[in-house]
Design a protein around this motif. Structure first.
Motif, PDB file in Angstrom:
ATOM      1  N   ARG A   1     -16.335 -45.875  28.770  1.00  0.00           N
ATOM      2  CA  ARG A   1     -16.977 -47.155  28.504  1.00  0.00           C
ATOM      3  C   ARG A   1     -17.411 -47.284  27.044  1.00  0.00           C
ATOM      4  N   GLN A   2     -17.402 -46.158  26.338  1.00  0.00           N
ATOM      5  CA  GLN A   2     -17.744 -46.218  24.907  1.00  0.00           C
ATOM      6  C   GLN A   2     -16.652 -46.952  24.155  1.00  0.00           C
ATOM      7  N   ARG A   3     -17.065 -47.799  23.221  1.00  0.00           N
ATOM      8  CA  ARG A   3     -16.065 -48.533  22.444  1.00  0.00           C
ATOM      9  C   ARG A   3     -15.421 -47.631  21.406  1.00  0.00           C
TER      10      ARG A   3
ATOM     11  N   THR B   1      -7.703 -44.420  34.892  1.00  0.00           N
ATOM     12  CA  THR B   1      -8.937 -44.255  34.120  1.00  0.00           C
ATOM     13  C   THR B   1      -8.822 -43.061  33.180  1.00  0.00           C
TER      14      THR B   1
END
Length: 530
Positions: free
Chosen positions: A438-440, A370
């Motif tokens: 999780r942000q694009r 991650t």
RNA sequence: GGCCGGAUGCCCGAGUGGACUAAGGGAGCGGAUUGCAAAUCCGCGAUUCGUGGGUUCGAAUCCCACUCCGGCCUCCA
């Protein structure tokens, strides 16, 4: 909030105050000069994960103090004089471990597995295991070893000293102890430390001489030559020992506590900030070190004594007879990246007993992935803009911390300040990194700032920006071949074949991701199954 | 025999008197997306903190007892 560590010497959580503080009295750690000594490996065998838990604890401590702004000087010895194997240790009787290692090497040579040219030479045997240790420690990212590697040959001995190179200093310290009335030459010609001459003997471990003499262990040897059963030897004349040196007390070898006292004080000075080791070092090793050092100097030897708990494997005590111990190279052989091992071994707070399982390595791999993926994406986002602007390192931009980032750094620090509560510190990192990952897309300032913060915490963790173990060239060639075949299969919509190829790639230790711009691969951090 | 730690969901593991409706990681399950793949995303999951008492307006957190596990006292990190 002050930085506090559990100090074995006081049996208490004490605020850490450097002996040589920095200029700012309100924050004396910044710019301070901290000296720490860590009991290192014995080099008559490969170090196992239990050993490395202790070395990694010292490493995290070292790196965290640096994170706080201190200049840390860490010394770690590599014990290349043998230690006795049986329980008559206080007297130095018994077979020497290096001698046993020499015999093992000879067996290996006979069976065609020669690790050294001359297995009769204990220096070669020790040399072999020193190199093996350095190699393992390097891949695990031990800062002290990286510093050792970066130093020139003359300075290396001051970072990772070997006792065989310091015998004259041992002799000088023993002479000093005799002169001070703390040591004596007994009737058997052996030089012993007189434990009754040192009032604080037993303070560290909570032992008393009374208990030591009458303990149920009863192993403290009764020997007529000694003044007290707990007296331990400093020098033993022995013409037949596998490693021996001339001394005022005859040719022989040093006791197994004197090396740390002599080398620590010789290199770092008579008073240290911190001395680390495994919990088994508390007694008798560190107890004896204190007696030797303070007996000679009259000054406190180390301000803080910090010890890590032992590691268990699959819920059981690790032991050679059970065969339930792992060495780094075996785990790497199985497909675990050393950084995964590093994470697994540091993720449990050093003062908690830790249970090691292969499952824990898989959890570590997932956790690291991650953070590494996030780092990669942030780096990409930053590099793209810097290049477009012709601003190679983005120097024109001054990143400002986003609020969530400051919170993360504050919580990370608060947890680590609390006796290196790394679980709490990791929670802070993941609570911040999870939503971010999780942000694009990232804005440039956001990515730049996040990258800087991630670098800061990884200065302590050491698992995000360190390079992975490279795959062998022939594996890479094979991987590229399979990747091409798979691309062709997918184009032909032959998905069964494509998945089969993915399987093969997995077996090679490679993970495949399909992206809009084609499939990419990267080395796996851990094999598929534990 | 002496001394010292620990027991939190399926697993690992924070939390040391009120913001705990118990952090974080892993595994699992349901859904989205996708090629019926991988990766990714969304959602779910301990009314409960080894057991039994007690203190308190209030306890995972303090006290007592008990059970279980581990360590040290001897080499081992």
């Amino acid at each position: 909030m002050p930085t506090r560590f559990y100090n074995t010497l006081t049996h208490n959580l004490d605020e850490f105050k450097p002996l040589r503080p920095g200029p700012d009295a309100s924050n004396p750690l910044v710019g301070s000069d901290i000296r720490m000594y860590s009991c290192g490996p014995t080099v008559y065998d490969y170090a196992h994960i239990g050993n490395f838990r202790a070395f990694l604890f010292a490493d995290v401590l070292h790196r965290y103090l640096a994170f706080l702004g201190a200049n840390v000087r860490q010394v770690m010895n590599m014990t290349d004089v043998g230690h006795m194997t049986d329980d008559q240790l206080a007297d130095g009787a018994g077979r020497d471990k290096l001698e046993l290692a020499v015999e093992k090497m000879k067996q290996n040579k006979k069976s065609g597995r020669a690790l050294v040219d001359n297995p009769n030479d204990p220096y070669q045997v020790a040399g072999y295991f020193i190199q093996a240790f350095l190699q393992d420690a390097r891949t695990l990212g031990l800062a002290v070893v990286l510093e050792h590697d970066a130093a020139d040959a003359t300075h290396r001995e001051n970072i990772m000293p070997r006792p065989t190179q310091h015998i004259p200093e041992f002799i000088a310290l023993i002479e000093r102890l005799i002169a001070a009335g703390h040591a004596y030459v007994a009737g058997d010609g052996v030089v012993y430390y007189d434990v009754r001459s040192f009032a604080d003997y037993g303070r560290l471990s909570g032992n008393s001489l009374e208990r030591l003499s009458h303990g149920a262990g009863g192993r403290v040897s009764e020997q007529a030559a000694k003044r007290h059963p707990a007296d331990f030897f400093l020098w033993k004349p022995d013409q037949t020992h596998i490693m021996r040196w001339p001394s005022p007390w005859g040719e022989g070898y040093p006791g197994w506590h004197i090396e740390c006292s002599a080398m620590a004080m010789g290199i770092l000075g008579e008073s240290l900030d911190i001395h680390t080791g495994g919990e088994d070092n508390i007694f008798p090793h560190h107890e004896c070190e204190i007696a030797q050092s303070q007996g000679a100097t009259g000054k406190p030897f180390a301000n803080f004594w910090m010890h890590t708990r032992h590691l268990m494997v699959n819920g059981e005590k690790m032991s050679k007879s059970k065969g339930n111990f792992f060495i780094i190279r075996d785990l790497v052989q199985k497909g675990y990246d050393p950084l995964v091992i590093r994470y697994a071994l540091i993720a449990t707070r050093y003062r908690e007993p830790m249970n090691f399982t292969l499952q824990s390595l898989h959890e570590a791999a997932a956790a690291i992935a991650t953070l590494r993926d996030l780092a990669q994406r942030l780096t990409g986002a930053v590099a793209a803009v810097d290049e477009a602007a012709g601003d190679g390192d983005g120097a024109a931009h001054t990143p400002t911390l986003e609020p969530g980032e400051q919170t993360m750094l504050d919580e990370f620090t608060r947890a680590m300040d609390d006796d290196l509560n790394i679980s709490g510190a990791l929670a802070a990192v993941f609570s911040w990194a999870g939503p971010l990952a999780r942000q694009r897309k990232f804005t440039y300032p956001q990515a730049r700032s996040a990258l800087q913060s991630l670098r800061r915490v990884d200065g302590v963790l050491g698992v995000v920006f360190a390079p992975l173990r490279p795959l062998p060239a022939q594996t890479v060639a094979r991987v590229n071949e399979l990747m091409q075949q798979r691309a062709a299969a997918r184009t032909a919509k032959d998905f069964a074949a494509a998945d089969l190829l993915r399987q093969q790639l997995t077996t090679l230790g490679v993970e495949v991701k399909d992206t809009p711009s084609g499939a990419v691969w990267q080395a796996r951090l851990a094999p598929m199954q534990p």
